[in-house]
Write a protein that holds these residues in place. Sequence first.
Motif, PDB file in Angstrom:
ATOM      1  N   PHE A 203       0.828  -1.201   0.000  1.00  0.00           N
ATOM      2  CA  PHE A 203       0.000   0.000   0.000  1.00  0.00           C
ATOM      3  C   PHE A 203       0.865   1.255   0.000  1.00  0.00           C
ATOM      4  O   PHE A 203       0.504   2.278  -0.594  1.00  0.00           O
ATOM      5  N   SER A 204       2.032   1.174   0.653  1.00  0.00           N
ATOM      6  CA  SER A 204       2.980   2.286   0.593  1.00  0.00           C
ATOM      7  C   SER A 204       3.477   2.487  -0.832  1.00  0.00           C
ATOM      8  O   SER A 204       3.645   3.623  -1.294  1.00  0.00           O
ATOM      9  N   LYS A 205       3.715   1.394  -1.528  1.00  0.00           N
ATOM     10  CA  LYS A 205       4.156   1.490  -2.920  1.00  0.00           C
ATOM     11  C   LYS A 205       3.122   2.231  -3.758  1.00  0.00           C
ATOM     12  O   LYS A 205       3.467   3.096  -4.572  1.00  0.00           O
ATOM     13  N   LYS A 206       1.847   1.911  -3.576  1.00  0.00           N
ATOM     14  CA  LYS A 206       0.790   2.564  -4.341  1.00  0.00           C
ATOM     15  C   LYS A 206       0.792   4.062  -4.088  1.00  0.00           C
ATOM     16  O   LYS A 206       0.699   4.865  -5.030  1.00  0.00           O
TER      17      LYS A 206
ATOM     18  N   VAL B  54       3.053   6.816  14.933  1.00  0.00           N
ATOM     19  CA  VAL B  54       2.619   6.173  13.691  1.00  0.00           C
ATOM     20  C   VAL B  54       2.772   4.665  13.802  1.00  0.00           C
ATOM     21  O   VAL B  54       3.777   4.154  14.295  1.00  0.00           O
ATOM     22  N   HIS B  55       1.756   3.945  13.342  1.00  0.00           N
ATOM     23  CA  HIS B  55       1.796   2.486  13.360  1.00  0.00           C
ATOM     24  C   HIS B  55       1.607   1.899  11.968  1.00  0.00           C
ATOM     25  O   HIS B  55       2.501   1.267  11.420  1.00  0.00           O
ATOM     26  N   VAL B  56       0.439   2.104  11.371  1.00  0.00           N
ATOM     27  CA  VAL B  56       0.157   1.484  10.074  1.00  0.00           C
ATOM     28  C   VAL B  56       0.833   2.262   8.953  1.00  0.00           C
ATOM     29  O   VAL B  56       1.141   3.450   9.082  1.00  0.00           O
ATOM     30  N   THR B  57       1.077   1.568   7.838  1.00  0.00           N
ATOM     31  CA  THR B  57       1.569   2.222   6.629  1.00  0.00           C
ATOM     32  C   THR B  57       0.614   1.923   5.485  1.00  0.00           C
ATOM     33  O   THR B  57       0.101   0.807   5.383  1.00  0.00           O
ATOM     34  N   PRO B  58       0.397   2.960   4.649  1.00  0.00           N
ATOM     35  CA  PRO B  58       0.882   4.321   4.844  1.00  0.00           C
ATOM     36  C   PRO B  58       0.032   5.094   5.846  1.00  0.00           C
ATOM     37  O   PRO B  58      -1.149   4.807   6.008  1.00  0.00           O
TER      38      PRO B  58
ATOM     39  N   SER C 214      -4.512   5.062   0.201  1.00  0.00           N
ATOM     40  CA  SER C 214      -3.419   4.664  -0.691  1.00  0.00           C
ATOM     41  C   SER C 214      -3.907   4.416  -2.113  1.00  0.00           C
ATOM     42  O   SER C 214      -3.111   4.429  -3.056  1.00  0.00           O
ATOM     43  N   SER C 215      -5.193   4.192  -2.266  1.00  0.00           N
ATOM     44  CA  SER C 215      -5.749   3.909  -3.589  1.00  0.00           C
ATOM     45  C   SER C 215      -6.175   5.165  -4.340  1.00  0.00           C
ATOM     46  O   SER C 215      -6.665   5.081  -5.468  1.00  0.00           O
ATOM     47  N   TRP C 216      -5.979   6.336  -3.724  1.00  0.00           N
ATOM     48  CA  TRP C 216      -6.373   7.572  -4.384  1.00  0.00           C
ATOM     49  C   TRP C 216      -5.681   7.745  -5.724  1.00  0.00           C
ATOM     50  O   TRP C 216      -4.475   7.459  -5.870  1.00  0.00           O
ATOM     51  N   THR C 217      -6.417   8.253  -6.686  1.00  0.00           N
ATOM     52  CA  THR C 217      -5.869   8.586  -7.992  1.00  0.00           C
ATOM     53  C   THR C 217      -5.275   9.994  -7.968  1.00  0.00           C
ATOM     54  O   THR C 217      -5.476  10.759  -7.005  1.00  0.00           O
ATOM     55  N   LYS C 218      -4.592  10.340  -9.036  1.00  0.00           N
ATOM     56  CA  LYS C 218      -4.052  11.697  -9.167  1.00  0.00           C
ATOM     57  C   LYS C 218      -5.173  12.727  -9.062  1.00  0.00           C
ATOM     58  O   LYS C 218      -5.009  13.770  -8.409  1.00  0.00           O
ATOM     59  N   GLU C 219      -6.307  12.442  -9.670  1.00  0.00           N
ATOM     60  CA  GLU C 219      -7.425  13.379  -9.663  1.00  0.00           C
ATOM     61  C   GLU C 219      -7.986  13.565  -8.255  1.00  0.00           C
ATOM     62  O   GLU C 219      -8.349  14.678  -7.864  1.00  0.00           O
ATOM     63  N   GLN C 220      -8.058  12.486  -7.466  1.00  0.00           N
ATOM     64  CA  GLN C 220      -8.545  12.603  -6.091  1.00  0.00           C
ATOM     65  C   GLN C 220      -7.579  13.421  -5.237  1.00  0.00           C
ATOM     66  O   GLN C 220      -8.002  14.227  -4.401  1.00  0.00           O
ATOM     67  N   TRP C 221      -6.287  13.217  -5.431  1.00  0.00           N
ATOM     68  CA  TRP C 221      -5.297  14.015  -4.724  1.00  0.00           C
ATOM     69  C   TRP C 221      -5.427  15.491  -5.085  1.00  0.00           C
ATOM     70  O   TRP C 221      -5.372  16.367  -4.212  1.00  0.00           O
ATOM     71  N   GLU C 222      -5.591  15.765  -6.375  1.00  0.00           N
ATOM     72  CA  GLU C 222      -5.687  17.154  -6.815  1.00  0.00           C
ATOM     73  C   GLU C 222      -6.932  17.830  -6.240  1.00  0.00           C
ATOM     74  O   GLU C 222      -6.885  19.018  -5.875  1.00  0.00           O
TER      75      GLU C 222
END
Length: 210
Positions: A35-38, A176-180, A194-202
């Motif tokens: 999930f951190s990788k994503k 902090v415990h869980v990642t991410p 962690s599954s957010w898309t670029k559009e959701q982040w924006e």
Amino acid sequence: MALAPKFAGQKLAGGGIHPKAVHTLELYLDYVCPFSKKMFTTVFGTLKPTITSSPYSDRLVTIFRQQIQPWHPSSTLTHEAGAAVLRLYPEKFLLFSAALFDQQTDFFDINVVNETRNATYRRLAKIAGSVGVDEGEVYKLLEISDKPGPDGSLNSGNGVTNDVKVMVKANRLVGVHVTPTVLFNGIVENSISSSWTKEQWEEWLAKNVV
């Protein structure tokens, strides 16, 4: 939380000194966490042009906080490699991290269980070499001697042990415990996935930063 100067390579920022930077986004990520990788791939990859350009470049600082997850023993080894790159070539840290995340399954439990610790370090140093970091210098910082230290010590660590201690102490202060885990201006931001898309982040950035 403040970032120690020795770990400046963990910072992604678009405009140097950032006199107007008023927001801090901290991503606590583990190199062997899928999930951190994503999240890393989205934020430091597809989203990077957005957060390093106007209007975010002078208002937001984004930090990759290395979060060791000790139930995966190789997590410590991978983050030690990150610390070695930070020590030698801080400007290459994010490139190294991207390369390591691309190969993260090579360091999952079943892929390291039958090799020695130094053999794992050699593979990590090779990844560093692939992004222009001196492979030999990275391995020199990581290697564990099989001989007692000058004082007879049998548990002397390696060249980045003290740096890792600083990282762990800092992360424990915020619990902090869980990642991410994402902190925005020092507060855990549980709405971010962690599954957010670029559009959701924006969309989130537009509401919270500008």
